[in-house]
Write a protein that holds these residues in place. Sequence first.
Motif, short mmCIF file in Angstrom:
data_model
loop_
_atom_site.label_atom_id
_atom_site.label_comp_id
_atom_site.label_asym_id
_atom_site.label_seq_id
_atom_site.Cartn_x
_atom_site.Cartn_y
_atom_site.Cartn_z
N ALA A 237 0.84 -1.20 0.00
CA ALA A 237 0.00 0.00 0.00
C ALA A 237 0.88 1.25 0.00
O ALA A 237 2.10 1.18 0.10
CB ALA A 237 -0.92 -0.02 1.21
N GLU A 238 0.23 2.40 -0.11
CA GLU A 238 0.94 3.67 -0.05
C GLU A 238 1.21 4.06 1.40
O GLU A 238 0.70 3.45 2.34
CB GLU A 238 0.11 4.75 -0.75
CG GLU A 238 -0.11 4.47 -2.24
CD GLU A 238 -1.11 5.43 -2.85
OE1 GLU A 238 -0.70 6.31 -3.63
OE2 GLU A 238 -2.32 5.31 -2.52
N HIS A 239 2.06 5.10 1.54
CA HIS A 239 2.40 5.69 2.83
C HIS A 239 3.14 4.72 3.75
O HIS A 239 3.23 4.96 4.96
CB HIS A 239 1.14 6.22 3.53
CG HIS A 239 0.37 7.20 2.71
ND1 HIS A 239 0.80 8.49 2.45
CD2 HIS A 239 -0.82 7.07 2.03
CE1 HIS A 239 -0.07 9.11 1.69
NE2 HIS A 239 -1.07 8.28 1.40
N GLY A 240 3.67 3.61 3.19
CA GLY A 240 4.44 2.68 3.98
C GLY A 240 3.66 1.88 4.99
O GLY A 240 4.23 1.27 5.90
N LEU A 241 2.32 1.88 4.86
CA LEU A 241 1.48 1.16 5.82
C LEU A 241 1.22 -0.26 5.37
O LEU A 241 1.20 -0.56 4.18
CB LEU A 241 0.16 1.91 6.02
CG LEU A 241 0.27 3.33 6.57
CD1 LEU A 241 -1.12 3.97 6.69
CD2 LEU A 241 0.98 3.34 7.93
N LYS A 242 1.02 -1.13 6.33
CA LYS A 242 0.70 -2.54 6.05
C LYS A 242 -0.18 -3.08 7.17
O LYS A 242 -0.40 -2.40 8.19
CB LYS A 242 1.98 -3.37 5.95
CG LYS A 242 2.86 -3.33 7.19
CD LYS A 242 4.09 -4.22 7.06
CE LYS A 242 4.98 -3.73 5.94
NZ LYS A 242 6.23 -4.53 5.84
N ILE A 243 -0.67 -4.26 7.00
CA ILE A 243 -1.50 -4.88 8.04
C ILE A 243 -0.64 -5.07 9.28
O ILE A 243 0.47 -5.62 9.21
CB ILE A 243 -2.07 -6.23 7.55
CG1 ILE A 243 -2.82 -6.06 6.23
CG2 ILE A 243 -2.97 -6.84 8.61
CD1 ILE A 243 -3.95 -5.05 6.27
N GLY A 244 -1.15 -4.60 10.40
CA GLY A 244 -0.39 -4.70 11.65
C GLY A 244 0.34 -3.43 12.02
O GLY A 244 0.91 -3.35 13.13
N SER A 245 0.38 -2.44 11.11
CA SER A 245 1.04 -1.18 11.47
C SER A 245 0.30 -0.54 12.64
O SER A 245 -0.94 -0.52 12.68
CB SER A 245 1.04 -0.22 10.27
OG SER A 245 1.86 -0.71 9.23
N PRO A 246 1.01 0.03 13.61
CA PRO A 246 0.33 0.64 14.78
C PRO A 246 -0.38 1.94 14.39
O PRO A 246 -0.03 2.60 13.42
CB PRO A 246 1.49 0.90 15.75
CG PRO A 246 2.70 1.02 14.89
CD PRO A 246 2.48 0.07 13.74
N VAL A 247 -1.37 2.28 15.17
CA VAL A 247 -2.13 3.50 14.92
C VAL A 247 -1.24 4.73 14.96
O VAL A 247 -1.44 5.69 14.20
CB VAL A 247 -3.29 3.62 15.94
CG1 VAL A 247 -3.93 5.01 15.88
CG2 VAL A 247 -4.35 2.56 15.69
#
Length: 306
Positions: A237-247
């Motif tokens: 995904a964009e913005h370096g986010l993935k499943i499990g990334s913290p809020v």
Amino acid sequence: MSWADLGLPDAPEPSGNETPAPRPRKEPKPPKEPKPPREPKEPKTPKPPKPPKPPRESGGQGDGEGGSRTPLILGIVAGVLLVAVVVTLGFALTRGSSTASPADTPSSDASTAAPTAQPSPSPSASSDAVGVPVALKFGGTGFTLVDKNAKTVFSYEWRDKAADAVTELTAAFGAAPTQRVEPGDGSSYPDYTVYQWEGFLLYDMVDGTGGAQRATFTQPSYATFSRNEVGPISMTAEHGLKIGSPVTAVRAAGPSQEVPRGNVGSIRFIFDQSRSSAGPPVQYSMIADTDGSTVTAVLYYFAAGG
């Protein structure tokens, strides 16, 4: 008594030139008695004759020297011919296709012609080759399957027909999706055919349902994923986010909007809300759904109100 006493003149002194007196004649030797004749030797006893040598085996080629030498000569000739054949074949096989043509080397000897180097693939040809997909990258206009060198294997835009995308994703994921229809509201929101793999869903509108036309509707298709890998393919995904990334990481990425959800603690973060547009091309916002602590799903969707 001297010569004077005899009334003779004195003998002259010798001058050394006087003629010597003749020598007295030798008496002939008496003849030798003849030797008695030798007695004849007794004749030697004759040696017994040697036994004859056994005849040489001629191998069926005849008797005598000529017959025994023929196999030897033939063997030598055959050996020479065999060596010549082996050398000729070895030279022909090692030369292969590398021998220069008469047009290229008119004055060179065939036996000394240097082998021609085989052409090797050019760096540009190998660098242009596209490998197998390893990742699925998402963006505002759609998604792209890429190889390990980030080269595009397949790309899909939201208004494209989904059939080709389903075929490519099935091959990449290594499994076929399940399929169902999610109904719309019957008036302004169309039905969607849902293609579902473990961790990834592709929604494709049923043209003409709910009064919507695919050619003009703002959300002809959309996608969501809830795993970082589907089969061998990584979800990016964009913005370096993935499943499990913290809020905290989600907030640090700078979302456009933060919306609490119905479930206690659940928060939806909307990124790039202003880019949602009917196009062309159609563009969506990125949405990160969380359980209040970490990202649980990423959605590419038309976010109105940007």
